[in-house]
Design a protein around this motif. Structure first.
Motif, PDB file in Angstrom:
ATOM      1  N   GLU A 154       1.148   6.783  10.196  1.00  0.00           N
ATOM      2  CA  GLU A 154       2.823   7.507  10.148  1.00  0.00           C
ATOM      3  C   GLU A 154       3.321   7.103   8.498  1.00  0.00           C
ATOM      4  O   GLU A 154       2.451   6.047   8.235  1.00  0.00           O
ATOM      5  CB  GLU A 154       3.918   6.510  11.055  1.00  0.00           C
ATOM      6  CG  GLU A 154       3.111   7.118  12.196  1.00  0.00           C
ATOM      7  CD  GLU A 154       4.241   6.684  13.685  1.00  0.00           C
ATOM      8  OE1 GLU A 154       5.518   5.845  13.068  1.00  0.00           O
ATOM      9  OE2 GLU A 154       4.102   6.611  14.853  1.00  0.00           O
ATOM     10  N   ILE A 155       3.534   7.628   8.169  1.00  0.00           N
ATOM     11  CA  ILE A 155       4.173   6.871   6.639  1.00  0.00           C
ATOM     12  C   ILE A 155       5.340   7.212   6.710  1.00  0.00           C
ATOM     13  O   ILE A 155       6.945   7.618   6.697  1.00  0.00           O
ATOM     14  CB  ILE A 155       3.468   8.544   5.657  1.00  0.00           C
ATOM     15  CG1 ILE A 155       2.712   8.724   5.628  1.00  0.00           C
ATOM     16  CG2 ILE A 155       4.407   7.966   4.039  1.00  0.00           C
ATOM     17  CD1 ILE A 155       1.880  10.302   4.757  1.00  0.00           C
ATOM     18  N   GLN A 156       5.613   5.862   6.572  1.00  0.00           N
ATOM     19  CA  GLN A 156       7.168   5.426   6.382  1.00  0.00           C
ATOM     20  C   GLN A 156       8.312   5.641   4.908  1.00  0.00           C
ATOM     21  O   GLN A 156       6.952   4.972   4.634  1.00  0.00           O
ATOM     22  CB  GLN A 156       7.274   3.406   6.665  1.00  0.00           C
ATOM     23  CG  GLN A 156       6.511   3.230   8.040  1.00  0.00           C
ATOM     24  CD  GLN A 156       7.139   3.901   9.120  1.00  0.00           C
ATOM     25  OE1 GLN A 156       7.927   4.093   9.234  1.00  0.00           O
ATOM     26  NE2 GLN A 156       6.474   4.353   9.904  1.00  0.00           N
ATOM     27  N   ALA A 168       0.511  -1.429  -0.160  1.00  0.00           N
ATOM     28  CA  ALA A 168      -0.300  -0.044  -0.235  1.00  0.00           C
ATOM     29  C   ALA A 168       0.980   1.524   0.048  1.00  0.00           C
ATOM     30  O   ALA A 168       1.840   1.216   1.181  1.00  0.00           O
ATOM     31  CB  ALA A 168      -0.841   0.000   1.389  1.00  0.00           C
ATOM     32  N   VAL A 169       0.798   2.367  -0.738  1.00  0.00           N
ATOM     33  CA  VAL A 169       1.118   3.732  -1.083  1.00  0.00           C
ATOM     34  C   VAL A 169       0.513   4.624  -0.744  1.00  0.00           C
ATOM     35  O   VAL A 169      -0.740   4.792  -1.168  1.00  0.00           O
ATOM     36  CB  VAL A 169       2.081   3.794  -2.457  1.00  0.00           C
ATOM     37  CG1 VAL A 169       2.930   4.901  -2.259  1.00  0.00           C
ATOM     38  CG2 VAL A 169       2.978   2.429  -1.915  1.00  0.00           C
ATOM     39  N   ILE A 170       0.955   5.753  -0.453  1.00  0.00           N
ATOM     40  CA  ILE A 170       0.048   6.481   0.069  1.00  0.00           C
ATOM     41  C   ILE A 170       0.329   8.096  -0.169  1.00  0.00           C
ATOM     42  O   ILE A 170       1.715   8.206   0.014  1.00  0.00           O
ATOM     43  CB  ILE A 170      -0.182   6.545   1.893  1.00  0.00           C
ATOM     44  CG1 ILE A 170      -1.969   8.129   2.184  1.00  0.00           C
ATOM     45  CG2 ILE A 170       0.734   7.085   2.399  1.00  0.00           C
ATOM     46  CD1 ILE A 170      -2.895   8.200   3.078  1.00  0.00           C
ATOM     47  N   GLU A 171       0.047   9.162  -0.742  1.00  0.00           N
ATOM     48  CA  GLU A 171       0.099  10.488  -0.967  1.00  0.00           C
ATOM     49  C   GLU A 171      -0.805  11.143  -0.911  1.00  0.00           C
ATOM     50  O   GLU A 171      -1.743  11.603  -0.891  1.00  0.00           O
ATOM     51  CB  GLU A 171       0.409   9.994  -2.838  1.00  0.00           C
ATOM     52  CG  GLU A 171       1.554  11.595  -3.048  1.00  0.00           C
ATOM     53  CD  GLU A 171       1.489  11.525  -4.689  1.00  0.00           C
ATOM     54  OE1 GLU A 171       0.566  12.590  -4.888  1.00  0.00           O
ATOM     55  OE2 GLU A 171       1.731  10.523  -5.217  1.00  0.00           O
ATOM     56  N   GLY A 187       4.605   7.599   0.833  1.00  0.00           N
ATOM     57  CA  GLY A 187       5.112   6.249   1.256  1.00  0.00           C
ATOM     58  C   GLY A 187       4.199   5.453   1.893  1.00  0.00           C
ATOM     59  O   GLY A 187       3.368   5.463   1.092  1.00  0.00           O
ATOM     60  N   ILE A 188       4.222   4.521   2.759  1.00  0.00           N
ATOM     61  CA  ILE A 188       4.020   3.382   3.068  1.00  0.00           C
ATOM     62  C   ILE A 188       3.074   3.215   4.224  1.00  0.00           C
ATOM     63  O   ILE A 188       3.635   4.220   5.387  1.00  0.00           O
ATOM     64  CB  ILE A 188       4.789   2.315   3.095  1.00  0.00           C
ATOM     65  CG1 ILE A 188       5.635   1.234   2.249  1.00  0.00           C
ATOM     66  CG2 ILE A 188       3.896   1.056   3.891  1.00  0.00           C
ATOM     67  CD1 ILE A 188       6.960   0.591   2.032  1.00  0.00           C
TER      68      ILE A 188
END
Length: 145
Positions: A100-102, A5-8, A82-83
């Protein structure tokens, strides 16, 4: 196939970045941004917040942390990718969830500035050199392209 999963997110930093060092002396710059969904109220034609604020935390590491620490201030427009990872918390009888974006990729977003209507538009300057750039064939036959 491996799942990922990736978030922007694009928005503004909610506070100044916090530069710290880990036990092994790696630099880490902690950053926070907030997102509150909004929608336009058709009766007032104004945007209104809808729902809870989602707080996202992410970090820059090592050279990037020290290099950008002075530029990451409250209100800085950024794009983060990020993840995603959810972290629950409790403090003073309250609880919540932070995002939290890893492995974050962070970039500062350039904002488009609108000219003030009272100031006149800049006048274009013309010269022989400028005409050479805009006139096809002005360089002669030795042009390499």
């Amino acid at each position: 196939m491996r799942q990922q999963a990736v978030i922007e997110m694009t928005g503004y930093l909610a506070k100044d970045g916090e530069l710290r060092r880990t036990r092994d002396q790696r630099a880490v710059l902690g950053l926070t941004m907030a997102y509150t969904r909004s929608r336009r109220n058709p009766q007032t034609n104004q945007y209104e917040d809808v729902g809870e604020t989602l707080w996202a935390r992410f970090a820059l590491w090592d050279d990037a942390a020290t290099q950008y620490a002075d530029r990451m201030r409250k209100g800085t427009p950024v794009k983060v990718k990020g993840i995603p990872e959810l972290r629950t918390w409790e403090k003073d009888g309250r609880s919540g969830v932070n995002l939290e974006i890893q492995f974050a990729e962070v970039s500062i977003v350039a904002e488009v500035l609108q000219p003030r209507s009272a100031s006149p538009a800049p006048q274009a300057q013309t010269s022989d050199a400028a005409d050479a750039w805009s006139t096809p064939g002005a360089w002669g036959d030795d042009t390499p392209f």
